[in-house]
Design a protein around this motif. Structure first.
Motif, PDB file in Angstrom:
ATOM      1  N   LEU A  60      78.676  56.574  63.747  1.00  0.00           N
ATOM      2  CA  LEU A  60      79.654  56.514  64.632  1.00  0.00           C
ATOM      3  C   LEU A  60      79.285  55.411  65.773  1.00  0.00           C
ATOM      4  CD1 LEU A  60      80.649  60.007  64.657  1.00  0.00           C
ATOM      5  CD2 LEU A  60      82.263  58.419  64.074  1.00  0.00           C
ATOM      6  N   ILE A  66      87.448  55.355  62.399  1.00  0.00           N
ATOM      7  CA  ILE A  66      87.297  56.408  61.604  1.00  0.00           C
ATOM      8  C   ILE A  66      88.561  56.922  61.313  1.00  0.00           C
ATOM      9  CG2 ILE A  66      84.860  56.774  62.726  1.00  0.00           C
ATOM     10  CD1 ILE A  66      86.387  58.837  64.737  1.00  0.00           C
ATOM     11  N   VAL A  81      83.802  58.616  57.817  1.00  0.00           N
ATOM     12  CA  VAL A  81      83.208  57.486  58.515  1.00  0.00           C
ATOM     13  C   VAL A  81      82.502  56.597  57.159  1.00  0.00           C
ATOM     14  CG1 VAL A  81      81.498  56.500  59.917  1.00  0.00           C
ATOM     15  CG2 VAL A  81      82.692  58.770  60.460  1.00  0.00           C
TER      16      VAL A  81
END
Length: 100
Positions: A60, A66, A81
């Motif tokens: 992230l 995402i 992800v």
């Protein structure tokens, strides 16, 4: 992928002038405030260097797309992800700012 991101001189992993890890300030909302599942884009990561590094290790980072699999109705939510699914707690969700 993360190595490529670091090579772009984005300042990820340290706070820039607006107190966020990332390229620039954004007008998004924390991921904990999202109530609908679906794709979204990470705008910035708030918090200190430790939070930024931990989230980068999970894949992230600002600019990454995402998918919210389950909305944060309780303490945790599921986020997809890079093809993998991870569970994120409420405190960490507050540090992830996404675009609408």
């Amino acid at each position: 992928m993360v190595k490529k991101w670091f090579g772009q001189g984005c300042g990820f992993g340290r706070k820039n002038h607006n107190g966020r890890c990332g390229l620039k300030a954004c007008s998004g909302v924390p991921l904990s405030a999202k109530r609908t599942c679906g794709r979204t884009k990470v705008c910035s990561i708030t918090g200190d260097r430790k939070h930024c590094a931990r989230l980068a290790a999970m894949g992230l980072y600002p600019g990454n797309e995402i998918e919210l699999v389950s909305a944060p109705d309780g303490e945790n939510c599921l986020v997809r992800v890079h093809g993998g699914t991870i569970s994120i707690d409420r405190d960490t969700l507050d540090h992830i700012v996404v675009t609408d």
